[in-house]
Design a protein around this motif. Structure first.
Motif: not given
Length: 789
Positions: A423-428
């Protein structure tokens, strides 16, 4: 006992006050001054007790406290120590080839400059201070014999190696500290020495299996020195390493269990085992303010601690040498950083706090390294991924939630086993590089979590398996779907969502699919294959950009496809599976249908073209342009509505030379017909073209005309077909080759018939009469041809 020779008696004399006292009795060997005895081996029996084998030894065998030298030129190199109980000051072996058997050898000093084998127990007593034993050539003490250090309290023994010398022996005895330094190797066939070991310089100590001995005092390793393991083993001593170069501890691919604590006094590097047999830090590892670099496979098992200050850290692998570490439980005292470098380097975090209790200073993956888990965790650590590095759920049953990750130079997000998830929450990211999603299958999805944020602008590639989009702007940039099944969250389908950005150029190839449960708007759709599945009647995909693209894949499902953009969407695939009640809305721009969509209703607000098949066409102010210069558009049901139908005429043959619509019925009373002539074609008076042919008729059409420049057509409905009948042609039509059976215009007649001037009017009338006669015959022929078509 050795007889006291006159020379030895003289050497042992006591001189005092001018009186010389000697003994004429036979006494045990003794050397008050300590003679230097050189071995000659002249008698060939090899016995140390035979005076004939020695020189410079006062005509006797060596005695207590003498220095023995075994040098070049000896007759016999295989020797036997039969001087039982005698202790020597020093024993030196200067050349290769000597061996010693017999009784134990007890000597305060030992120098080996030539390859030597001692098949006796070697006792090295140290009374006080530090005693160094100089070893510059191979020294072998085979099992069952050993080197035994006999040290007084606080006394220090030192093996000083040089020239890459190898000491192959079991180390035993009693003492507080044994130093091993210089340049060489001690292959410890047993390490029973109980005191502390201090390794320095380039010295290496090797052991394996039971050779590594039992618990003892700590091992301290600095410089380029190191402890090497030659077989699977457990090592019970604690180890302090650093500052060092080279491998301070080297499992060399073996399964080694470091049961004692490992601590750092400076930066250091270790090498572990294999992936399935790592080196275990069972006693824990304390980094303090220093950095530990790990090559090979290692693990911090259950109940072991990894500790560091904020200035300390772990470096797993380097650009050219991979490393790995598996941390099985939380490490609440690991306050430093963790990093991995290299395509085969891996950090396995099997606890939410395996990498420490705080998000910062974080974990950095570089040059293709991987951070993964075999457990079910949410990783709050700040993770930086550089140059194609990866995060992954590694095994079946694993689930990794990535709370906060940033990347540059591309990133890989993966599930590597069935029945796992990530699961990807924050990706920047700020550099516009690519995100590659690689899933292990339908039961191993990669999920863009509902509460997260995708804050990057680069391309996203779904390369395999299953990808689930659960939040707005899951995909913020362009999107390529290769062999993956991408599914949008099933929200209220009558709402328009932004799970994929409105500006996204979507490309599908391979076996890729986009499953749309909601309503999505994208900028363009393209690709050589794949499937777009609009699942529900209210689900849909809207293409809203200005690009001209071709999508050769298929559609399926009951939903709708809408084209809003000013560009062109060319569809060459089919829409036949679960397609009842599906719709194609050409709201703006141009949609070209060259595939089979027999259950799909096309609603035309913009332009619809192509030579494919549709279920129905409803024109709502738009334009239908059958064919693709030219062609036939097939409609399984009705063509109806109000708008424009544009046809191209380039000859008399339908589908190959002029456009045509084939349908079941028509209701086109309010449609405007537009005609374009192509390829220099010019119809003649009375030419007729069937531009819409029905199987079951339709409503009557009002009288109307269509024009193409100066050519005028009547639009005629005969009960089954819509016919364009040529009723006006240009007086002087454009030059060009006439269609087969069409007479040339007057301007093309021979000069004898092209009358000009006042005296040639009769020629003109003759020409007109001939032309009218020819046209009458041609009309009859064309009428028969139309009825046959």
């Amino acid at each position: 006992m050795t007889a006291m020779t006159p020379a030895r008696k003289l050497a042992a004399a006591v001189v005092g006050g001018g009186i010389l006292v000697t003994s004429l009795l036979t006494v045990p060997t003794a050397s008050a001054l300590g003679l230097t005895c050189d071995w000659t081996g002249a008698s060939a029996d090899g016995l140390w007790s035979n005076a004939a084998n020695w020189t410079n030894c006062a005509d006797a065998a060596p005695g207590e406290g003498d220095l023995l030298r075994f040098g070049a030129g000896a007759t016999t190199l295989a020797t036997t120590n039969d001087l039982v109980g005698v202790s020597f000051a020093n024993v030196e072996f200067a050349v290769d080839g000597y061996s010693v058997g017999g009784s134990q050898l007890r000597t305060n000093g030992l120098t080996v400059a030539g390859s030597t084998t001692l098949e006796v127990n070697v006792i090295l007593p140290v009374a006080a201070g530090e005693t160094a034993y100089q070893i510059s050539a191979p020294l072998t003490v085979p099992i069952p014999w050993e080197i035994e250090f006999d040290q007084e309290p606080l006394a220090v023994a030192a093996l000083q190696l040089s020239g890459g010398a190898v000491v192959d022996a079991r180390l035993d005895g009693a003492g507080d500290l044994l130093k091993i330094g210089g340049d060489g190797v001690v292959h410890a066939r047993g390490l029973s020495y109980p005191g502390a070991l201090e390794l320095s310089g380039s010295a290496r100590v090797r052991c394996g299996a039971i050779e590594c001995g039992i618990a003892g005092d700590p091992v301290t390793i600095t410089d380029a020195a190191g402890l090497e393991f030659t077989a699977d083993t457990a090592f019970a001593r604690s180890i302090q390493i650093g500052p060092g170069s080279g491998y301070s501890v080297d499992a060399a691919g073996h399964a080694v269990d470091l049961q004692g604590a490992v601590s750092l006094a400076g930066p250091a590097t270790v090498r572990g085992g294999q992936d399935d047999a790592p080196m275990l830090f069972s006693g824990g590892v304390a980094l303090a303010d220093h950095r530990l670099t790990v090559h090979g496979a290692t693990a911090v098992p259950l109940f072991a601690n990894l500790t560091s200050s904020a200035a300390g850290g772990l470096q797993i692998g380097t650009a050219d040498i991979p490393g790995s570490i598996r941390i099985e439980e939380g490490q609440l005292d690991h306050n430093g950083s963790t990093a991995a470098t290299g395509a085969e380097s891996v950090i396995v975090a099997d606890d939410a706090f395996a990498l420490g209790p705080n998000a910062l200073p974080g974990t950095t993956l570089e040059a293709g390294a991987t951070l993964g888990t075999n457990s079910v965790i949410t990783l709050a650590e700040d993770v930086q991924l550089v140059d194609g590095s990866a995060v992954a759920a590694l095994s079946s049953g694993a689930s990794l939630t990535l709370a906060n990750a940033s990347f540059s130079g591309g990133v890989n997000i993966q599930t590597r086993a069935a029945a796992s998830s990530l699961v990807i929450d924050q990706l920047s990211s700020s550099d516009g590089s690519t995100v590659v999603l690689g899933s292990a299958g339908a039961d191993a999805p990669i999920i863009f979590g509902a509460d997260g944020l995708s804050d990057y602008a680069g391309l996203t590639v779904a390369s395999s398996g299953a990808v689930q989009l659960d939040r707005d702007l899951s995909i913020p940039g362009d999107f390529r779907i290769v062999d993956a099944a991408v599914t949008t969250l099933h929200t209220l389908p009558d709402d328009l969502h932004d799970l994929i950005a409105d500006t996204s150029a979507v490309t599908i190839d391979g076996a890729g699919s986009l499953v749309v449960n909601d309503n999505e708007r994208i900028a363009s759709l393209a690709g050589p294959s794949g499937v777009v599945h609009v699942v529900h009647p209210d689900s849909g995909l809207t293409v809203a950009g200005s690009a001209a693209t071709t999508y050769e894949g298929d559609f399926m499902g009951h939903g709708h496809l809408t084209h809003e953009g000013t560009g062109t969407l060319h569809l060459t695939g089919d829409w036949t599976q679960a397609a009842l009640d599906s719709t194609l809305d050409a709201e703006a721009g141009t949609v070209i249908v060259d595939g089979s969509m027999p259950f799909t209703t096309a609603e035309v607000f913009g332009t619809l073209a192509g030579a494919g098949t549709l279920g129905e066409i409803v024109i709502d102010g738009g334009t239908v342009a059958p064919g693709t210069s030219p062609g036939c558009l097939t409609v399984e049901g009705a063509v109806s509505g109000s708008g424009t139908i544009t046809v191209e005429l380039g000859g008399v043959q339908p589908c190959t030379a002029h456009d045509q619509i084939l349908s079941q019925t028509q209701d086109l009373a309010t449609v405007t017909w537009a005609v374009a002539l192509t390829g220099g074609f010019q119809p003649a008076m009375g030419d007729e073209f069937v531009v819409l042919s029905t199987a079951n008729g339709g409503a009557a059409l009002p009288a109307s005309q269509a024009t193409a420049g100066d050519t005028v057509f009547d639009v005629v409905w005969d009960g089954s077909d819509v016919i364009l009948r040529t009723v006006e042609v240009p007086v002087d039509p454009p030059a060009g080759p006439p269609a087969p059976g069409v007479n040339p215009p007057q301007s093309a007649l021979p000069d004898s018939l092209a009358a000009t001037g006042p005296d040639s009017s009769w020629v003109l009338w003759v020409s007109v009469a001939a032309a009218l006669a020819a046209a009458g015959g041609l009309l009859a022929v064309r009428g028969r041809a139309r009825r046959q078509s």
